[in-house]
Every structure is written in structure tokens, then in C-alpha cells.
Design a protein around this motif. Structure first.
Motif: not given
Length: 321
Positions: A110-114, A123-134
Motif C-alpha cells: 500500500r501507499l502511506a500518505p507520506r 505522529e498522530d496520523w499513524f495509528r488510525p491509519w495503520l488500524d484501518m490499513t491492516v
């Protein structure tokens, strides 16, 4: 409209490439890889709130490996790259019209936002993004790349209220992604490229990579003159891209991760081809999805390509976006 919907989805639900212990970094010399991994651990940390993840820093290349409470690899992030690897359920990829090779992998790309960097997990974006991504099961880089092989079914969506075939069996030709689509494309710098009618449904090597990473998954694209940021129009320019990270370090120690771009010098006159690494086949040989004249379009390659020490001859470099 397909273009808008795809880019928004890629930004909101960017998933990491999942990998198992061997799939996270596929290396020609497995013993050397394991020794390098053990020696490269710089720190292990489990002090972030939420699920009990552990974060390990490894080198060659510099990266962060996310492990669960059992020690299994959940995701791998490489410094300087947006592509990430997440371990999920195993999939099998084939190209029966071109080769008997079968690639089986638990890796989802996948492509991360940055781009990733040291301590980005704080950083604030990471955990919500990782939880959705997995938990994401939508098409990833590998699935998208195999949607243009011989016999792949055509699928349409609306672009400016007109039906456009955005996936399906592609032929080979000197064609970019907008030629395959048959639509005009306006780049961020202001340039507009118009499709050549006689190239509809065709892709060359760089056009294929731009279709997969750019049009389908939202990675930035440069125009035909090389203006702007992101993936340029030809393989040689992609090989010297000022984004992502150069992975190839030394002959015989080729560390690959699914989704990596492999650049080839097939004529001894410079980089002239690029493909996307899919994984190892049942014989342990690397398989690259690339649009080639010999195969008349995107394919997993064939068994006649000359190799030395398991590595394709003519391989120039490897880049992780």
C-alpha cells in the motif's frame, strides 16, 4: 468519476505491505539477510498506547518493523519510501498464458500518505491509519498490477460521465496510461496530454508503472516533458527519481520487497526497462510484472530470461517508492 474516487481512496486507506519473516525482505542470500537483520536491530519499543505493537529499527535499508504481541511482523516501513508492507492472508498470482510460474505471498503493498522516517509511528496520523490499513482488503499494488495480464477481464467506470475501461488485458506499444485509457489527462503543472487513438489499450514499461502507481493508486505523476513531481515518463528518469529510496546495494545481495521497481539495462546503452517486483515463484526465482514487447503486454516474465546467481542479468538498480 473514477479518477477522483481512486485518489481519495488511496489517500484515506493507504495500507502497509504485510510480510512474514521471509516475505518482509526477500533476499538472494537468505542466511546473510537473517544475520544482517539480527545485527541491524537498533531499538525495540512498545511504549505507544493502544494495541501492543513493538517497533524495531533495522538497517540495510533503514526501516521500522512493526510486530504484534506474539512477535509476528505486522508491517514494514522503509525510511524515505511511501510503500509499506503488511502481513495478511496469503494470495496466489499466476499468468498462465505466458509462464507456469506461481507466486504465493502474504504481502500486501500500500501507499502511506507520506514518506516514512525515524519515529514516524509517534505522529498522530499513524495509528488510525495503520488500524484501518491492516483490515483493508481492497485492491493493493500487487492486485492492481496483475489486472492487465493476458486475458484479464475488462472493467469500466465513469470519467466525466463517459464509460472508460480502466483495467483489463493490455497490449504492448509506446503508450502511456492515458493512451491505454483513451482519455485526455491534465497534469498538475498545467500540461494536457491527449491519447493516440492507435495506442488505445496499449502500455509500454513506464506507462504500465504510471498506470498502476499513478492513475490507479494516486502516486504523483510528471507530464511528458518531465515537469512536476512524481513518476516521470521513461524508465531512465524513474531510476534517478528524487523520491523513494535506492535499495540495491551490492551484487549478490539483492534485498527485494514486493512493489519495488526494478530497472534494467537490456541493450548496454542505459536503463531502458522497468518492472514491478511481485515476489518469488515456486522455484524461488524473482518474478517481475512488466509490459514487454516480447510478451506483447504486461506479464510475469518467462523462464528464458538469462540469470546469474538467481539475479536477472541486466538489472541496473532497485527503487522503493
Amino acid at each position: 468519476m473514477f479518477r477522483t474516487r481512486t485518489i481519495l481512496h488511496a489517500t484515506a486507506l493507504v495500507a502497509v505491505i504485510a510480510s512474514s519473516g521471509t516475505a518482509a525482505a526477500l533476499v538472494a542470500d537468505e542466511k546473510g539477510r537473517q544475520e544482517g537483520t539480527r545485527a541491524g536491530i537498533a531499538q525495540v519499543r512498545a511504549d505507544l498506547p493502544g494495541r501492543d505493537y513493538r517497533y524495531e529499527r533495522l538497517d540495510a535499508p533503514a526501516r521500522t518493523v512493526v510486530r504484534d504481541e506474539r512477535g509476528a511482523i505486522v508491517a514494514t516501513f522503509t525510511d524515505g519510501a511511501r510503500t509499506a508492507a503488511i502481513t495478511s492472508h496469503t494470495r496466489t498470482f499466476t499468468d498462465p498464458a505466458r509462464t507456469p510460474a506461481v507466486v504465493t505471498t502474504p504481502v500486501w503493498v500500500r501507499l502511506a500518505p507520506r514518506p516514512w522516517h525515524l519515529d514516524a509511528e509517534r505522529e498522530d496520523w499513524f495509528r488510525p491509519w495503520l488500524d484501518m490499513t491492516v483490515a483493508d482488503r481492497s485492491d493493493d499494488v500487487l492486485a492492481v498490477a496483475t489486472q492487465y495480464l493476458d486475458g484479464a477481464p475488462a472493467v469500466e467506470d465513469k470519467v466525466d460521465d463517459k464509460p472508460v475501461r480502466y483495467r483489463g488485458d493490455a497490449s504492448f506499444g509506446p503508450a502511456d496510461f492515458y493512451d491505454y485509457l483513451g482519455v485526455s489527462w491534465s497534469f498538475p503543472g498545467g500540461a494536457t496530454e491527449n491519447p493516440a487513438p492507435d495506442r488505445y489499450g496499449a502500455l509500454d514499461a513506464a506507462g504500465f508503472v504510471r498506470l498502476v502507481y499513478g492513475y490507479r493508486l494516486g502516486y504523483p505523476l510528471r507530464d511528458g516533458a518531465g515537469q512536476g513531481i512524481g513518476l516521470p515518463r521513461d524508465p531512465a528518469a524513474m531510476a534517478t527519481l528524487d523520491a523513494g529510496v535506492l535499495i540495491r546495494t551490492a551484487p549478490g545481495r539483492l534485498a527485494l520487497q514486493p512493489g519495488d521497481l526494478l530497472f534494467f539495462d537490456t541493450t548496454r546503452s542505459g536503463v531502458d526497462n522497468v518492472g514491478l517486483f511481485l515476489g518469488l515463484d515456486q522455484a524461488g526465482r524473482p518474478r517481475v510484472v512488466s509490459s514487454r514487447k516480447q510478451a506483447q503486454g504486461p506479464s510475469l516474465g518467462d523462464d528464458s530470461a538469462p540469470r546469474k546467481g538467481g539475479e536477472p542479468l541486466g538489472l541496473h538498480s532497485v527503487r522503493r517508492l
